[in-house]
Design a protein around this motif. Structure first.
Motif, short mmCIF file in Angstrom:
data_model
loop_
_atom_site.label_atom_id
_atom_site.label_comp_id
_atom_site.label_asym_id
_atom_site.label_seq_id
_atom_site.Cartn_x
_atom_site.Cartn_y
_atom_site.Cartn_z
N THR A 144 77.42 56.30 26.39
CA THR A 144 78.85 56.18 26.11
C THR A 144 79.62 55.44 27.18
N GLY A 145 79.08 55.38 28.39
CA GLY A 145 79.81 54.79 29.49
C GLY A 145 80.86 55.70 30.09
N ALA A 146 80.96 56.93 29.58
CA ALA A 146 81.95 57.88 30.09
C ALA A 146 81.59 58.29 31.51
N PRO A 147 82.60 58.52 32.36
CA PRO A 147 82.30 58.96 33.73
C PRO A 147 81.67 60.34 33.74
N ILE A 148 80.79 60.56 34.69
CA ILE A 148 80.12 61.85 34.84
C ILE A 148 80.78 62.59 36.00
N VAL A 149 81.41 63.68 35.68
CA VAL A 149 82.21 64.44 36.64
C VAL A 149 81.40 65.56 37.27
N ASN A 150 81.60 65.78 38.54
CA ASN A 150 81.02 66.93 39.25
C ASN A 150 79.50 66.88 39.35
N ALA A 151 78.94 65.68 39.33
CA ALA A 151 77.52 65.54 39.64
C ALA A 151 77.35 65.66 41.15
N VAL A 152 76.18 66.11 41.59
CA VAL A 152 75.88 66.22 43.01
C VAL A 152 75.03 65.03 43.43
N LEU A 153 75.51 64.30 44.42
CA LEU A 153 74.77 63.17 44.96
C LEU A 153 74.31 63.55 46.36
N LEU A 176 72.78 61.89 59.13
CA LEU A 176 72.48 60.94 58.04
C LEU A 176 71.95 61.65 56.79
N ARG A 177 72.49 62.83 56.56
CA ARG A 177 72.23 63.58 55.33
C ARG A 177 73.54 64.16 54.82
N GLY A 178 73.65 64.32 53.53
CA GLY A 178 74.84 64.96 52.98
C GLY A 178 74.80 65.04 51.47
N LYS A 179 75.57 65.98 50.94
CA LYS A 179 75.74 66.12 49.50
C LYS A 179 77.22 65.89 49.17
N PHE A 180 77.46 65.18 48.08
CA PHE A 180 78.81 64.89 47.62
C PHE A 180 78.91 65.17 46.12
N ARG A 181 80.13 65.44 45.64
CA ARG A 181 80.35 65.63 44.22
C ARG A 181 81.21 64.49 43.67
N LEU A 225 68.44 58.72 47.45
CA LEU A 225 69.45 59.44 46.67
C LEU A 225 68.76 60.39 45.69
N MET A 226 69.35 61.57 45.54
CA MET A 226 68.99 62.48 44.46
C MET A 226 70.29 62.86 43.76
N ILE A 227 70.37 62.60 42.46
CA ILE A 227 71.60 62.82 41.71
C ILE A 227 71.33 63.83 40.61
N THR A 228 72.06 64.94 40.62
CA THR A 228 71.81 66.02 39.68
C THR A 228 73.09 66.42 38.96
N HIS A 229 72.91 66.88 37.73
CA HIS A 229 74.01 67.38 36.91
C HIS A 229 73.39 68.27 35.84
N PRO A 230 74.05 69.38 35.48
CA PRO A 230 73.44 70.30 34.50
C PRO A 230 73.09 69.67 33.17
N ASP A 231 73.81 68.63 32.75
CA ASP A 231 73.60 68.05 31.43
C ASP A 231 72.73 66.80 31.43
N TYR A 232 72.39 66.30 32.61
CA TYR A 232 71.73 65.01 32.70
C TYR A 232 70.39 65.10 33.43
N ALA A 233 69.49 64.19 33.08
CA ALA A 233 68.20 64.11 33.75
C ALA A 233 68.41 63.69 35.20
N THR A 234 67.77 64.40 36.11
CA THR A 234 67.91 64.09 37.53
C THR A 234 67.39 62.69 37.85
N ILE A 235 68.13 62.01 38.71
CA ILE A 235 67.69 60.71 39.21
C ILE A 235 67.34 60.85 40.68
N ILE A 236 66.13 60.45 41.04
CA ILE A 236 65.70 60.39 42.43
C ILE A 236 65.29 58.96 42.69
N ASN A 237 65.94 58.32 43.63
CA ASN A 237 65.54 56.93 43.87
C ASN A 237 65.80 56.50 45.31
N GLN A 238 65.50 55.25 45.56
CA GLN A 238 65.73 54.62 46.85
C GLN A 238 66.36 53.27 46.56
#
Length: 310
Positions: A144-153, A176-181, A225-238
């Motif tokens: 949909t292209g809709a923004p994903i809110v409150n994902a953890v990066l 050089l580590r951190g989590k953001f929403r 990067l590791m990107i997580t959200h309850p509704d979406y498949a986790t992305i782990i990448n470099q």
């Protein structure tokens, strides 16, 4: 003329597994035995070569310690971890849509990275050679292209000397580590370093194998990067700078085209000299081949003072 070998031998070995063998173990071990036997026949492996292989595998165990997982490194060098990651996480819809690529986690993700506010810096301990970068982007739904809110990066990277926090006495824990929403617009932004390339350790079996194959031990500069959200498949990448000279010879085969990015000069921010825009698309969990699977486990806690890096 190729020699003919006993066609009944491999089934004899595979069928030796007893009735208490778990079904998945029977499938995996049966396939492994068949492939190893086929390999030995294909190259007509000699006794000397077989024993050399035995000694090589023994050397992997001998050098491995609570701070060094050499077999993990061997799996990376032969591309096995990257292949397993693709098998586990490849997503493509019937319409041909795919989210931002997934690649290997690497051994040094930490569950202990602190949450930070958007706009904060993950740089706790400065390095004189570090190039401060303002990194920002938007998370969007793949369809949909809709923004994903409150994902953890979750972001982590080596410092400008090519070392992670727990490998370097000059760095404090979680440097050089951190989590953001992501915010209500799906946006994320923070300050980090332009990444630095480095070499895998070459003083053990992984180095022997790389040398035998006339391959470079270098990893291109990258940010994890590791990107997580309850509704979406986790992305782990470099993600990798587009001008890195090691992109085509990554020793662990983890570079993908959509993970190569451009760092641009930044002149309107006294905190940073570089700008990195990195936008991400995520797929709903229903598209993941194993939607209930947990993310891979990092080796971080076992290798708190490891010398290898990914």
């Amino acid at each position: 003329m190729s020699r003919q070998f006993d066609p009944n031998f491999t089934p004899y070995v595979v069928n030796a597994m007893g009735p208490k063998t778990p079904e998945r173990a029977r499938v995996v071990l049966g396939a492994l035995i068949r492939h190893i036997h086929d390999f030995a026949r294909e190259v007509e492996l000699t006794s000397a070569e077989w024993m050399l292989g035995v000694e090589f595998i023994n050397s992997i165990g001998k050098i491995s310690t609570p701070v060094r997982n050499e077999c993990h490194r061997i799996c990376d060098v032969i591309g096995l971890e990257s292949l397993v990651d693709e098998i586990a996480n490849k997503i493509i819809t019937e319409q041909g849509l795919s989210p931002t690529s997934n690649v290997i986690l690497g051994p040094f993700w930490s569950p202990n990275a602190p949450f930070r506010e958007l706009g904060d810096s993950i740089i706790q301990d400065t390095n004189p050679n570090g190039k401060v970068t303002y990194m920002h982007g938007v998370l969007r739904d793949m369809e949909t292209g809709a923004p994903i809110v409150n994902a953890v990066l979750d972001i982590w990277q080596a410092s400008a000397n090519g070392q992670y926090d727990f490998q370097d006495d000059a760095q404090t824990e979680n440097n050089l580590r951190g989590k953001f929403r992501s915010n209500e617009k799906g946006e994320f932004y923070w300050y980090c370093y332009h990444p630095t390339p480095y070499s895998l350790p070459t003083d053990g079996p992984a180095g022997v194998l790389l040398n035998l194959m006339d391959r470079s031990p270098m990893r291109p500069a990258h940010i994890h990067l590791m990107i997580t959200h309850p509704d979406y498949a986790t992305i782990i990448n470099q993600i990798y700078p587009s001008d890195d000279p090691h992109l085509d010879i990554d020793s662990v085969f983890a570079v993908k085209d959509d993970l190569v990015v451009d760092f641009k000069p930044k002149t309107d921010d006294p905190k940073a000299s570089l700008d990195l825009e990195y936008n991400v698309t995520m797929a709903l969990k229903k598209y993941h081949p194993n939607p209930n699977s947990a993310p891979p486990v990092s080796s971080f806690e076992r290798f708190n003072k490891g010398q290898q890096k990914l």
